[in-house]
Design an enzyme around this catalytic site. Structure first.
Site, PDB file in Angstrom:
ATOM      1  CG  ASP A  96     -13.766 -10.772 -44.373  1.00  0.00           C
ATOM      2  OD1 ASP A  96     -13.808 -11.225 -45.727  1.00  0.00           O
ATOM      3  OD2 ASP A  96     -14.645 -11.194 -43.652  1.00  0.00           O
TER       4      ASP A  96
ATOM      5  CE  LYS B 115     -20.119  -7.898 -33.768  1.00  0.00           C
ATOM      6  NZ  LYS B 115     -19.310  -7.755 -34.776  1.00  0.00           N
TER       7      LYS B 115
ATOM      8  N   GLY C 142     -24.157 -16.442 -35.641  1.00  0.00           N
ATOM      9  CA  GLY C 142     -23.311 -17.024 -36.595  1.00  0.00           C
ATOM     10  C   GLY C 142     -22.633 -18.175 -36.157  1.00  0.00           C
ATOM     11  N   GLY C 143     -21.633 -18.680 -36.618  1.00  0.00           N
ATOM     12  CA  GLY C 143     -21.027 -19.696 -36.248  1.00  0.00           C
ATOM     13  C   GLY C 143     -20.093 -19.525 -34.996  1.00  0.00           C
ATOM     14  CG  MET C 144     -16.837 -17.832 -34.229  1.00  0.00           C
ATOM     15  SD  MET C 144     -15.364 -16.760 -34.306  1.00  0.00           S
ATOM     16  CE  MET C 144     -14.346 -17.883 -35.300  1.00  0.00           C
ATOM     17  N   GLY C 145     -21.177 -17.026 -32.260  1.00  0.00           N
ATOM     18  CA  GLY C 145     -22.030 -16.693 -31.382  1.00  0.00           C
ATOM     19  C   GLY C 145     -23.182 -16.172 -31.784  1.00  0.00           C
TER      20      GLY C 145
ATOM     21  CB  VAL D 139     -25.244 -10.273 -33.079  1.00  0.00           C
ATOM     22  CG1 VAL D 139     -24.784  -8.789 -32.884  1.00  0.00           C
ATOM     23  CG2 VAL D 139     -23.888 -10.988 -33.282  1.00  0.00           C
TER      24      VAL D 139
ATOM     25  CG  LEU E 206     -29.181  -6.775 -33.661  1.00  0.00           C
ATOM     26  CD1 LEU E 206     -27.842  -5.840 -33.665  1.00  0.00           C
ATOM     27  CD2 LEU E 206     -30.032  -5.884 -34.608  1.00  0.00           C
ATOM     28  N   GLY E 207     -28.968 -11.151 -35.055  1.00  0.00           N
ATOM     29  CA  GLY E 207     -28.522 -12.206 -35.798  1.00  0.00           C
ATOM     30  C   GLY E 207     -27.505 -13.406 -34.989  1.00  0.00           C
TER      31      GLY E 207
END
Length: 555
Positions: free
Chosen positions: A137, A43, A24-27, A29, A21-22
């Site tokens: 956020d 995730k 990012g900086g932390m992992g 998904v 799915l995508g």
């Protein structure tokens, strides 16, 4: 959605993986399916972060916080293993786009759709705050749209309101510029009212297609959040009044989530508005097709394996390709970066950089304006400014300030990372390149800089002899952000050189503080001036392309 790659596992815990799915900086998904057939978003934390005890502890706390959130308008945590060698968490998968994507594709929502959206989010916040949490956020990419209503996601930076210390910042500002409340910007305690402020900003975006504060840098956005009135032109009058009340500078006068829900759905509730049909017909049709396709979705073999194919099942018509890869699913944990201008097109559509070794100089945007901490978007130290937005017109807009030096200043655009021919008073042949740093550049240089948006800063860099391709410099970039010190100093490689100008590359290496330090640039240009100064011009657009004159230190 992207197909699984050769290095992706076929399953995580009990969940069979269907695709990516995508990231990012932390992992990363994944879209997964449980043994019982339920579709989930899984995730997975990056392995190098999993080895960090502080990060693992924070991740466990974030999952615990997310487990406490329930209700019809949020994506609950269904399963997790935070003790696994590679921690993971599974949440409900929402078969719909982020609000940011939907508005980009289909335009602003109709007034009734905005009402249903806001009422649902207000009810979600009522549940969140009732459990002693603050989301912190809320923004368009953290709101997903489904046929069943809006869904608030990404509680990765939510924290207990009575926590003695923030889990994600050690004093750092947490949130997304343009959707942060004034109290978040100024570093004051941010309670439930901060979420209401962000909700008002989301309502404005849903109704108009733009956030309530405009600006092309974090510095400008944060200043406007704290000092200027929101820009709500184009909102229907009644919705505008509700948004204005949410966007009050004083948190004590903002409405509660229950009051917002009642204002948006008087005598009713969000569920009844959703049942009546809350999304535009084209978006509803697209979501219906996607839901049907999701039922038939099967795992895509990684490229190069038997049965692999180009693309993803169900994505041939663009449905899954457009809405199966939510940026929000790939950016769990702390927000991306304070250098991100705002969560709205076109920036919201910018792909998240793939995790990898990067190292850059300090590139946090901003200054302190009447008590507002906006970390300097220059190359080095955070600076305290008496004001922001009071500068002259020539510091505003997208055009770079012309070089103040003599005829040796480069004439090409800073957006290019290739060699530039020095300008001169008369046409001449390009200056020949040399294989190493000229001795005239060696030493420690320091001077004031200013970004294209008028934000001042200071650069101090020490240059030493070396050949093209070697590290020849290191800057001094230590930031003091809300009482926490961040060392963003980095190495500068020599990309090219002539007798009068050099281009340095600050990309590469590991970023020690993502979201505080930038990833650098391949086009940092220094030019020797006739008066002995060194003119600096940066190609780092996220940092505002700072520019200034430096003087050699110590004679």
């Amino acid at each position: 959605m992207q197909p699984l790659q050769a290095n992706d596992p076929p399953a995580i815990g009990p969940y069979r993986l269907l695709g990516r799915l995508g990231s990012g900086g932390m992992g990363r998904v994944y879209l997964g399916r449980s043994p019982g057939g339920r579709t989930v978003a899984v995730k997975v934390v990056r392995s190098e972060l999993a080895d960090d005890l502080e990060f693992r502890t924070r991740f466990q706390r974030e999952v615990d916080a997310a487990r406490r959130v329930g209700g019809a308008w949020s994506a609950p945590v269904l399963d997790a293993d935070t003790d696994s060698p590679v921690p993971w968490v599974a949440t409900r998968y929402v078969a719909g786009p982020a609000l940011s994507e939907a508005v980009t594709t289909f335009g602003p929502l109709p007034a009734e759709g905005v009402r249903a959206l806001g009422a649902g989010l207000a009810e979600a916040l009522e549940a969140v705050h009732g459990r002693g949490l603050v989301h912190r956020d809320i923004k368009p990419s953290n709101v997903l749209l489904s046929l069943d209503g809006p869904v608030l996601i990404d509680f990765g930076i939510a924290r207990a309101m009575d926590a003695t210390a923030a889990l994600t910042g050690k004093g750092a500002v947490v949130g997304s510029p343009g959707y942060m409340a004034p109290e978040q910007v100024t570093g004051r305690p941010a309670g439930p009212a901060a979420d209401i402020f962000a909700l008002g900003a989301v309502l404005a975006f849903a109704a108009t297609g733009r956030g309530p504060f405009s600006g092309d840098s974090a510095a400008v956005l944060l200043y406007k959040v704290a000092h200027e009135e929101p820009e709500l032109d184009g909102m229907p009058d009644e919705l505008r009044r509700i948004a204005e009340s949410c966007l009050a500078k004083d948190p004590s006068v903002r409405p509660t989530p229950r009051q917002v829900a009642e204002l948006l759905a008087p005598g009713s509730e969000a569920a009844s508005m959703v049942r009546a049909g809350w999304l535009p017909a084209p978006l509803t049709e697209r979501l219906g097709r996607q839901a049907v396709e999701l039922l038939d979705l099967e795992p895509t073999p990684p490229p190069g394996t038997p049965g692999s194919a180009t693309g993803t099942p169900g994505a041939t018509n663009g449905s899954h390709g457009t809405y199966g890869s939510h940026p929000s699913y790939g950016t769990f944990g702390p927000p991306p970066s304070l250098t991100e201008p705002q969560d709205a097109p076109p920036f919201a559509a910018t792909p998240t950089p793939a995790p990898g070794p990067r190292r850059g100089r300090s590139r946090v945007a901003a200054a302190v304006a009447t008590g507002i901490l906006l970390v300097a978007a220059a190359v080095t130290l955070a600076i305290v400014l008496p004001g922001l937005g009071d500068g002259s017109d020539e510091a505003k807009g997208g055009e770079r300030t012309p070089s103040r030096g003599a005829s040796t200043a480069p004439s090409t655009s800073t957006s290019s990372s290739t060699s530039a021919s020095p300008a001169s008073s008369s046409p001449s042949a390009p200056e020949p390149k040399v294989p190493e740093l000229p001795k005239a550049f060696v030493g420690t240089w320091k001077g004031d800089t200013v970004t294209a948006h008028g934000v001042p800063g200071t650069l101090e860099i020490t240059l030493r002899e070396g050949k093209v391709g070697a590290v020849v410099g290191r800057d001094k970039s230590v930031l003091d952000l809300l009482g926490q010190t961040y060392d963003c100093s980095g190495d500068w490689k020599l990309a090219e050189a002539t007798a009068k100008s050099i281009v340095l590359d600050t990309s590469g290496g590991t970023n020690p503080h993502p979201g505080v330090c930038s990833d650098g640039s391949t086009n940092e240009r220094f030019t020797l001036e006739d008066d002995g100064s060194l003119h600096y011009r940066s190609g780092d657009s996220l940092a505002g392309q700072p520019e200034g004159d430096l003087r050699k230190q110590g004679g």
